[in-house]
Scaffold this motif. Structure first.
Motif, PDB file in Angstrom:
ATOM      1  N   ARG A  69       0.820  -1.211   0.000  1.00 43.34           N
ATOM      2  CA  ARG A  69       0.000   0.000   0.000  1.00 43.34           C
ATOM      3  C   ARG A  69       0.860   1.269   0.000  1.00 43.34           C
ATOM      4  O   ARG A  69       0.518   2.258  -0.627  1.00 43.34           O
ATOM      5  N   TYR A  70       1.988   1.242   0.716  1.00 37.47           N
ATOM      6  CA  TYR A  70       2.821   2.441   0.855  1.00 37.47           C
ATOM      7  C   TYR A  70       4.122   2.281   0.089  1.00 37.47           C
ATOM      8  O   TYR A  70       4.676   1.177  -0.003  1.00 37.47           O
ATOM      9  N   ARG A  71       4.638   3.384  -0.405  1.00 35.55           N
ATOM     10  CA  ARG A  71       5.917   3.376  -1.107  1.00 35.55           C
ATOM     11  C   ARG A  71       7.049   3.852  -0.208  1.00 35.55           C
ATOM     12  O   ARG A  71       8.206   3.597  -0.496  1.00 35.55           O
ATOM     13  N   ASP A  72       6.722   4.541   0.852  1.00 37.17           N
ATOM     14  CA  ASP A  72       7.746   5.112   1.730  1.00 37.17           C
ATOM     15  C   ASP A  72       8.002   4.152   2.898  1.00 37.17           C
ATOM     16  O   ASP A  72       7.069   3.703   3.561  1.00 37.17           O
ATOM     17  N   ARG A  73       9.289   3.851   3.162  1.00 39.19           N
ATOM     18  CA  ARG A  73       9.644   2.885   4.196  1.00 39.19           C
ATOM     19  C   ARG A  73       9.196   3.349   5.575  1.00 39.19           C
ATOM     20  O   ARG A  73       8.745   2.541   6.397  1.00 39.19           O
ATOM     21  N   ASP A  74       9.335   4.656   5.858  1.00 38.92           N
ATOM     22  CA  ASP A  74       8.928   5.165   7.170  1.00 38.92           C
ATOM     23  C   ASP A  74       7.431   4.977   7.390  1.00 38.92           C
ATOM     24  O   ASP A  74       6.991   4.624   8.494  1.00 38.92           O
ATOM     25  N   LEU A  75       6.636   5.213   6.346  1.00 37.34           N
ATOM     26  CA  LEU A  75       5.187   5.039   6.467  1.00 37.34           C
ATOM     27  C   LEU A  75       4.813   3.564   6.598  1.00 37.34           C
ATOM     28  O   LEU A  75       3.880   3.220   7.323  1.00 37.34           O
ATOM     29  N   VAL A  76       5.546   2.687   5.908  1.00 39.65           N
ATOM     30  CA  VAL A  76       5.295   1.252   6.056  1.00 39.65           C
ATOM     31  C   VAL A  76       5.521   0.829   7.499  1.00 39.65           C
ATOM     32  O   VAL A  76       4.690   0.153   8.114  1.00 39.65           O
ATOM     33  N   ASP A  77       6.665   1.265   8.072  1.00 37.93           N
ATOM     34  CA  ASP A  77       6.975   0.898   9.464  1.00 37.93           C
ATOM     35  C   ASP A  77       5.945   1.477  10.426  1.00 37.93           C
ATOM     36  O   ASP A  77       5.534   0.804  11.391  1.00 37.93           O
ATOM     37  N   ALA A  78       5.508   2.720  10.169  1.00 39.96           N
ATOM     38  CA  ALA A  78       4.520   3.353  11.052  1.00 39.96           C
ATOM     39  C   ALA A  78       3.177   2.641  10.966  1.00 39.96           C
ATOM     40  O   ALA A  78       2.498   2.442  11.982  1.00 39.96           O
ATOM     41  N   GLU A  79       2.771   2.236   9.757  1.00 36.14           N
ATOM     42  CA  GLU A  79       1.508   1.518   9.579  1.00 36.14           C
ATOM     43  C   GLU A  79       1.544   0.170  10.292  1.00 36.14           C
ATOM     44  O   GLU A  79       0.592  -0.214  10.981  1.00 36.14           O
ATOM     45  N   ILE A  80       2.648  -0.556  10.137  1.00 36.75           N
ATOM     46  CA  ILE A  80       2.768  -1.870  10.785  1.00 36.75           C
ATOM     47  C   ILE A  80       2.746  -1.720  12.300  1.00 36.75           C
ATOM     48  O   ILE A  80       2.054  -2.466  13.008  1.00 36.75           O
ATOM     49  N   SER A  81       3.491  -0.748  12.807  1.00 35.46           N
ATOM     50  CA  SER A  81       3.508  -0.523  14.259  1.00 35.46           C
ATOM     51  C   SER A  81       2.127  -0.139  14.776  1.00 35.46           C
ATOM     52  O   SER A  81       1.684  -0.625  15.830  1.00 35.46           O
ATOM     53  N   LEU A 273      -3.755 -12.142 -11.455  1.00 39.60           N
ATOM     54  CA  LEU A 273      -2.529 -12.307 -10.669  1.00 39.60           C
ATOM     55  C   LEU A 273      -1.807 -13.587 -11.070  1.00 39.60           C
ATOM     56  O   LEU A 273      -0.566 -13.611 -11.119  1.00 39.60           O
ATOM     57  N   GLY A 274      -2.557 -14.644 -11.381  1.00 47.12           N
ATOM     58  CA  GLY A 274      -1.924 -15.881 -11.825  1.00 47.12           C
ATOM     59  C   GLY A 274      -1.157 -15.688 -13.124  1.00 47.12           C
ATOM     60  O   GLY A 274      -0.045 -16.212 -13.287  1.00 47.12           O
ATOM     61  N   ALA A 275      -1.729 -14.939 -14.058  1.00 46.48           N
ATOM     62  CA  ALA A 275      -1.039 -14.666 -15.320  1.00 46.48           C
ATOM     63  C   ALA A 275       0.243 -13.873 -15.084  1.00 46.48           C
ATOM     64  O   ALA A 275       1.287 -14.161 -15.682  1.00 46.48           O
ATOM     65  N   VAL A 276       0.180 -12.886 -14.206  1.00 47.98           N
ATOM     66  CA  VAL A 276       1.361 -12.081 -13.884  1.00 47.98           C
ATOM     67  C   VAL A 276       2.455 -12.964 -13.290  1.00 47.98           C
ATOM     68  O   VAL A 276       3.633 -12.879 -13.674  1.00 47.98           O
ATOM     69  N   ASP A 365      -3.784  10.219 -20.790  1.00 50.10           N
ATOM     70  CA  ASP A 365      -3.315   9.928 -19.443  1.00 50.10           C
ATOM     71  C   ASP A 365      -4.201   8.896 -18.758  1.00 50.10           C
ATOM     72  O   ASP A 365      -5.420   8.954 -18.836  1.00 50.10           O
ATOM     73  N   ASP A 366      -3.570   7.951 -18.104  1.00 52.42           N
ATOM     74  CA  ASP A 366      -4.253   6.954 -17.272  1.00 52.42           C
ATOM     75  C   ASP A 366      -3.441   6.844 -15.990  1.00 52.42           C
ATOM     76  O   ASP A 366      -2.319   6.338 -15.993  1.00 52.42           O
ATOM     77  N   SER A 367      -4.002   7.350 -14.896  1.00 54.21           N
ATOM     78  CA  SER A 367      -3.243   7.432 -13.654  1.00 54.21           C
ATOM     79  C   SER A 367      -2.779   6.060 -13.167  1.00 54.21           C
ATOM     80  O   SER A 367      -1.733   5.935 -12.533  1.00 54.21           O
ATOM     81  N   ASP A 368      -3.550   4.990 -13.478  1.00 51.62           N
ATOM     82  CA  ASP A 368      -3.172   3.658 -13.032  1.00 51.62           C
ATOM     83  C   ASP A 368      -1.931   3.144 -13.742  1.00 51.62           C
ATOM     84  O   ASP A 368      -1.228   2.278 -13.236  1.00 51.62           O
ATOM     85  N   GLU A 369      -1.672   3.638 -14.956  1.00 53.93           N
ATOM     86  CA  GLU A 369      -0.550   3.148 -15.744  1.00 53.93           C
ATOM     87  C   GLU A 369       0.391   4.296 -16.081  1.00 53.93           C
ATOM     88  O   GLU A 369       0.976   4.351 -17.157  1.00 53.93           O
ATOM     89  N   ALA A 370       0.551   5.199 -15.123  1.00 53.16           N
ATOM     90  CA  ALA A 370       1.303   6.426 -15.371  1.00 53.16           C
ATOM     91  C   ALA A 370       2.766   6.145 -15.695  1.00 53.16           C
ATOM     92  O   ALA A 370       3.360   6.801 -16.555  1.00 53.16           O
ATOM     93  N   GLN A 371       3.376   5.169 -15.018  1.00 51.95           N
ATOM     94  CA  GLN A 371       4.799   4.890 -15.244  1.00 51.95           C
ATOM     95  C   GLN A 371       5.040   4.389 -16.658  1.00 51.95           C
ATOM     96  O   GLN A 371       5.955   4.851 -17.347  1.00 51.95           O
ATOM     97  N   GLU A 444       5.371  -6.162 -13.415  1.00 48.79           N
ATOM     98  CA  GLU A 444       5.841  -6.131 -12.028  1.00 48.79           C
ATOM     99  C   GLU A 444       4.769  -6.744 -11.119  1.00 48.79           C
ATOM    100  O   GLU A 444       3.634  -6.290 -11.065  1.00 48.79           O
ATOM    101  N   VAL A 445       5.154  -7.773 -10.391  1.00 46.57           N
ATOM    102  CA  VAL A 445       4.192  -8.543  -9.598  1.00 46.57           C
ATOM    103  C   VAL A 445       3.566  -7.689  -8.503  1.00 46.57           C
ATOM    104  O   VAL A 445       2.342  -7.724  -8.292  1.00 46.57           O
ATOM    105  N   ALA A 446       4.384  -6.936  -7.765  1.00 45.66           N
ATOM    106  CA  ALA A 446       3.857  -6.126  -6.655  1.00 45.66           C
ATOM    107  C   ALA A 446       2.841  -5.104  -7.159  1.00 45.66           C
ATOM    108  O   ALA A 446       1.816  -4.857  -6.514  1.00 45.66           O
ATOM    109  N   TRP A 447       3.113  -4.482  -8.329  1.00 48.17           N
ATOM    110  CA  TRP A 447       2.192  -3.476  -8.885  1.00 48.17           C
ATOM    111  C   TRP A 447       0.849  -4.112  -9.210  1.00 48.17           C
ATOM    112  O   TRP A 447      -0.203  -3.572  -8.887  1.00 48.17           O
ATOM    113  N   TRP A 448       0.868  -5.289  -9.838  1.00 50.75           N
ATOM    114  CA  TRP A 448      -0.381  -5.958 -10.189  1.00 50.75           C
ATOM    115  C   TRP A 448      -1.113  -6.450  -8.952  1.00 50.75           C
ATOM    116  O   TRP A 448      -2.349  -6.476  -8.921  1.00 50.75           O
ATOM    117  N   SER A 449      -0.355  -6.861  -7.929  1.00 45.89           N
ATOM    118  CA  SER A 449      -1.008  -7.297  -6.691  1.00 45.89           C
ATOM    119  C   SER A 449      -1.790  -6.145  -6.072  1.00 45.89           C
ATOM    120  O   SER A 449      -2.920  -6.321  -5.607  1.00 45.89           O
TER     121      SER A 449
END
Length: 463
Positions: A69-81, A273-276, A365-371, A444-449
């Motif tokens: 859900r999060y891209r920032d490591r600090d936010l990941v740690d804060a969410e888990i805590s 997800l199986g196809a990915v 533009d498609d925000s879901d596939e911006a990259q 990318e598996v994580a993106w599709w998940s």
């Protein structure tokens, strides 16, 4: 009432947004004793009521999905805590309101079982089918240091009891302990030992098994469900698949996805997800099978159209592969992933002109596939620049040819410079295209998940 934190930090948000979220995390209060069912405010602002077990699972799922859900490591740690603190609060509250009592002079259950006391109390209440405050006694049999403890559970005043095995999955060897739990559970379910299975419970950080001796089994039969075992709701195959993705265990995730498809053929998320996963693991046959079967069930689903095209191209069926991708682009011009997959087919087949036409088409533009869209836009920009350089090279060549008639062989040097300029331009285009397309891989598996977990399990009905 428990509150959830806001939306994850995404591209474009500032460091101030991050600090604001971290500040909100740090000011949460976990000391309150909550009531059950507990009210939890979701990210959509809707207040929902959860029983104890569902509330714990809610926060355990959030721990699982935090790195996705999060891209920032600090936010990941804060969410888990934060989620773990909420789970501790829920368990502490449940034991305070519904836990069993102990005679004076004996250690309190929370001292013995720690944060699992509330989870064990809820398990015992379900087994004994009481609202709370079960009148039981727990005596230690073996308090193992290997993550497994054994206790003798007996209703007060009864000469019959049960064996309670407590497994903790929150240690460094948690995977080993978890495997032992499931191995023991499978042994009890498959055979008919003297010690017979009465009930079990499994959560993200613990597992309980309750058994009774054969001589005591008939006396405890009133505690059983109709099939003889009081079962608990274990994580679904889909939750296991997503958990395996988070842990990087892609082969296990693919096996779990196949189990989802076998049990529920109408779960579109499993096919995607199986196809990915099959594509990531280079299992072309599984990729093609999942994409084709999924497309048969959901013929208008854009993600399955994309992966059908990819699967057919991986199998070398180029002409068939292009058809679903073109159809997808006709209905969704902003589907950058489909454009990338179609460009790959054109380049593999040597259809350079078709590839250039595709690149030069305007992007939506498609925000879901911006990259992916950004990468394609960069390649298109490089293509236009290359076209200008090629034109300049042709002009230099023309000048060189003219100079041959005027100054002789010296004009060939100018002609050679024009050819060199064109070769360098084309080489630069291919290098830039390869760099951008590799960075924008849509597999990318994580993106599709993350994508499929935000989407509905079934496609919307056709109108």
């Amino acid at each position: 009432m428990l509150h959830c934190i806001g939306k994850p930090l995404c591209r474009g948000q500032t460091a101030l947004d991050k600090q604001s979220k971290l500040h909100r995390y740090s000011h949460k209060d976990y000391t309150e004793v909550v009531d059950f069912p507990v009210e939890i405010v979701g990210r959509d602002g809707v207040i929902r009521r959860y029983c104890f077990e569902d509330a714990v699972r809610l926060y355990q799922r959030r721990v699982t999905f935090a790195p996705i859900r999060y891209r920032d490591r600090d936010l990941v740690d804060a969410e888990i805590s934060h989620c773990r603190s909420r789970i501790d609060q829920l368990r502490r509250s449940f034991f305070y309101r519904f836990g069993w009592g102990t005679p004076e002079g004996e250690p309190e259950p929370e001292q013995v079982f720690g944060d699992l006391a509330g989870e064990i109390a809820a398990f015992i209440c379900r087994v004994l089918r009481v609202e709370g405050r079960p009148d039981v006694r727990l005596d230690p049999v073996e308090e193992g240091s290997d993550g497994v403890g054994t206790w003798y559970l007996s209703p007060r005043g009864s000469d019959q009891g049960m064996m309670l095995y407590v497994y903790r999955f929150d240690r460094q060897d948690r995977d080993t302990v978890r495997e032992r739990f499931f191995a023991v559970l499978k042994r009890y379910e498959a055979s008919d030992p003297e010690e017979q299975l009465l009930a079990f419970h499994h959560a993200a950080d613990c597992g309980f098994i309750l058994t009774a001796q054969e001589g005591h089994f008939d006396g405890l039969v009133s505690l059983q469900a109709d099939d003889g075992i009081i079962r608990d709701v274990a994580p679904s195959n889909w939750e296991r698949a997503v958990d395996f993705v988070r842990l990087g265990r892609y082969q296990d995730a693919l096996r779990a996805v196949h189990e989802v498809v076998e049990a529920q053929p109408m779960d579109r998320r499993a096919y995607i997800l199986g196809a990915v996963l099959a594509d990531h693991l280079d299992r072309e046959a599984e990729l093609l099978a999942l994409a084709q079967v999924g497309s048969m069930y959901f013929p208008s689903d854009p993600d399955l159209q994309l992966w059908l095209g990819v699967a057919l191209s991986r199998a070398g069926q180029w002409s068939q592969a292009a058809a679903p991708l073109r159809a997808l682009l006709a209905s969704r011009p902003g589907a950058a992933n489909a454009r990338l997959a179609l460009l790959d087919i054109y380049l593999r087949r040597g259809q350079v002109i078709d590839g250039l036409k595709l690149l030069l088409q305007p992007m939506v533009d498609d925000s879901d596939e911006a990259q992916t869209a950004h990468a394609l836009r960069m390649v298109a920009r490089a293509t236009r620049l290359t076209a200008i350089v090629l034109l300049c090279g042709l002009i230099v060549q023309a000048v060189g040819v003219a100079l041959v008639w005027i100054v002789g062989l010296a004009g060939l040097i100018v002609n050679g410079l024009g050819v060199l300029l064109m070769i360098l331009a084309l080489l630069g285009l291919f290098v830039e295209a390869a760099r951008q397309l590799e960075a924008a891989s849509f597999g990318e598996v994580a993106w599709w998940s993350r994508r499929v977990n935000k989407s509905p399990r079934l496609s919307p009905p056709l109108v």
